[in-house]
Write a protein that holds these residues in place. Sequence first.
Motif, short mmCIF file in Angstrom:
data_model
loop_
_atom_site.label_atom_id
_atom_site.label_comp_id
_atom_site.label_asym_id
_atom_site.label_seq_id
_atom_site.Cartn_x
_atom_site.Cartn_y
_atom_site.Cartn_z
N ALA A 311 -39.70 108.23 84.32
CA ALA A 311 -39.23 109.61 84.12
C ALA A 311 -39.14 109.92 82.62
CB ALA A 311 -37.88 109.81 84.79
N HIS A 312 -39.53 111.14 82.25
CA HIS A 312 -39.55 111.56 80.85
C HIS A 312 -38.49 112.64 80.63
CE1 HIS A 312 -41.19 112.49 76.89
NE2 HIS A 312 -41.18 113.78 77.22
N TYR A 313 -37.69 112.47 79.58
CA TYR A 313 -36.61 113.42 79.28
C TYR A 313 -36.78 113.93 77.85
CZ TYR A 313 -34.44 111.34 83.40
OH TYR A 313 -34.19 110.90 84.67
N GLU A 314 -36.46 115.23 77.66
CA GLU A 314 -36.49 115.84 76.35
C GLU A 314 -35.16 116.56 76.11
OE1 GLU A 314 -39.87 118.39 76.15
OE2 GLU A 314 -41.33 116.75 76.23
N PHE A 315 -34.63 116.44 74.88
CA PHE A 315 -33.32 116.97 74.55
C PHE A 315 -33.36 117.74 73.24
CE2 PHE A 315 -32.76 113.01 76.88
CZ PHE A 315 -31.88 113.37 77.88
N ASP A 316 -32.51 118.75 73.16
CA ASP A 316 -32.23 119.42 71.90
C ASP A 316 -31.31 118.50 71.11
OD1 ASP A 316 -31.22 120.93 69.81
OD2 ASP A 316 -31.00 122.75 71.00
N PRO A 317 -31.69 118.06 69.91
CA PRO A 317 -30.85 117.11 69.17
C PRO A 317 -29.45 117.63 68.87
CG PRO A 317 -32.62 117.99 67.77
CD PRO A 317 -32.93 118.38 69.18
N LYS A 318 -29.26 118.97 68.82
CA LYS A 318 -27.94 119.51 68.53
C LYS A 318 -26.95 119.26 69.67
CE LYS A 318 -29.72 123.24 65.59
NZ LYS A 318 -29.83 124.70 65.40
N THR A 319 -27.45 118.87 70.84
CA THR A 319 -26.57 118.63 71.99
C THR A 319 -26.27 117.15 72.19
OG1 THR A 319 -28.38 118.38 73.61
CG2 THR A 319 -27.63 120.63 73.12
N LEU A 320 -26.70 116.30 71.25
CA LEU A 320 -26.58 114.86 71.43
C LEU A 320 -25.62 114.24 70.42
CD1 LEU A 320 -30.36 113.93 71.96
CD2 LEU A 320 -28.62 114.26 73.73
N GLY A 321 -25.08 113.09 70.79
CA GLY A 321 -24.22 112.34 69.89
C GLY A 321 -22.79 112.82 69.88
N PHE A 322 -21.92 112.06 69.17
CA PHE A 322 -20.50 112.42 69.17
C PHE A 322 -20.20 113.58 68.21
CE2 PHE A 322 -20.87 108.87 66.12
CZ PHE A 322 -20.28 109.41 64.98
N GLU A 323 -21.21 114.03 67.44
CA GLU A 323 -21.05 115.20 66.58
C GLU A 323 -21.86 116.39 67.09
OE1 GLU A 323 -20.40 113.56 62.15
OE2 GLU A 323 -22.31 112.89 63.03
N ALA A 324 -22.11 116.43 68.40
CA ALA A 324 -22.94 117.50 68.98
C ALA A 324 -22.38 118.86 68.61
CB ALA A 324 -23.00 117.34 70.49
N GLU A 325 -23.28 119.77 68.20
CA GLU A 325 -22.88 121.12 67.80
C GLU A 325 -22.90 122.10 68.97
OE1 GLU A 325 -25.41 122.37 64.65
OE2 GLU A 325 -25.08 120.57 63.44
N GLU A 326 -23.69 121.79 70.00
CA GLU A 326 -23.85 122.72 71.11
C GLU A 326 -23.69 121.98 72.44
OE1 GLU A 326 -27.64 124.59 70.79
OE2 GLU A 326 -27.31 125.31 68.74
N SER A 327 -23.35 122.73 73.46
CA SER A 327 -23.27 122.15 74.80
C SER A 327 -24.67 121.98 75.37
CB SER A 327 -22.44 123.05 75.74
OG SER A 327 -21.12 123.17 75.24
N PRO A 328 -24.88 121.05 76.30
CA PRO A 328 -26.20 120.86 76.90
C PRO A 328 -26.69 122.13 77.57
CG PRO A 328 -24.73 119.05 77.46
CD PRO A 328 -23.89 120.08 76.78
N GLY A 329 -27.95 122.42 77.39
CA GLY A 329 -28.54 123.58 78.05
C GLY A 329 -29.47 123.17 79.16
N ASP A 330 -30.72 123.52 79.01
CA ASP A 330 -31.70 123.23 80.04
C ASP A 330 -32.59 122.06 79.64
OD1 ASP A 330 -30.81 125.28 81.65
OD2 ASP A 330 -32.08 126.75 80.61
N ASP A 331 -32.01 121.01 79.03
CA ASP A 331 -32.80 119.84 78.69
C ASP A 331 -33.45 119.28 79.95
OD1 ASP A 331 -31.86 120.04 76.11
OD2 ASP A 331 -30.15 118.73 76.47
N THR A 332 -34.64 118.73 79.81
CA THR A 332 -35.36 118.18 80.97
C THR A 332 -35.58 116.71 80.79
OG1 THR A 332 -37.47 118.72 79.94
CG2 THR A 332 -36.53 120.36 81.41
#
Length: 332
Positions: A311-332
């Motif tokens: 399975a392949h996943y793609e993420f907005d880097p702003k939603t990752l890590g303990f310093e995330a700036e944004e909440s998860p959106g529609d990452d796949t």
Amino acid sequence: MTIGSQIAWDDTILPFQLDRSDIRGRVARLDGVLDEVLAQHDYPPAIEALVAEMALLTALIGQTIKLRWKLSLQVRGDGPARLIATDYYGPTKEGEPARIRAYASFDEDRLDPTGDPFPQIGKGYFAILIDQGTGMVPYQGITPIAGGSLSACAETYFAQSEQLPTRFSLGFGESQQPRQGIRWRAGGVMLQAMPEASPFATEGGSGEGGLLNATDIMDGDEEENWNRANLLLDTVEEFELIGPQVDTPELLVRLFHEERPRVFDPQPVKFGCTCSADRVRQSLSIYSAKDIGHMTTDDGIVTADCQFCGAHYEFDPKTLGFEAEESPGDDT
């Protein structure tokens, strides 16, 4: 035998007990499960054989764990076959199937793709890990690579770490039935002496490197019963292990009818992976924004691929890590 009776024992694990010998065991058939495990990857034949053997061992050993527990087998070596990893997830509810997944990591440049698989692991260790869930400390047992096969490694583990005489007989390979395509089939038998039959060994054993063997932790009637059951298991043919012409209960009668085999409820198994976007996100939650930046591609995304199912996943880097700036959106 009808086609229906053949299918009924595909992808099942049948626990049994030999009442005369005070020995318990399991018979496993992995057909669709193994086919699906290997279909996730394009492994060379030597690696396919190692994955098939590990998947069978995982099914046979894993059947004893409780609901919702996870059992993992790992083999790590310094040879071209670097890692073979498998997971067995106990069913979440009574009557539901257990799930198995597996993958391998190997050095393609060093691997002999059609050579004898086991020596290509090299020196290393065989490990069993049991995760009992949230709040529980995982159990881990390790034994050196020894004995000439993954099955022998597992037998050594049980003798050395658990003081339980254990024996495996496995068969696997690609086959073709009439009017069907080529597919993987696999089957195996596991024998294990009941715990009260095993005196605790305190000295070195007779196995490779002084490791314990089954006979090092048995004596008297227990050893005689064990040797007799093993002699009977030695008579099994590969076509009987793999099927589908010989179903699982018939196999037990063929091998152990004088030992009075008694069967219990079968456990169905299927291929199953637990990966998800949330799990990947959780695994990345320990990283800082700077670390996440190093993982970000030129396209401005962070990608992850599941080694088990692809399975392949793609993420907005702003939603990752303990310093995330944004909440998860529609990452796949």
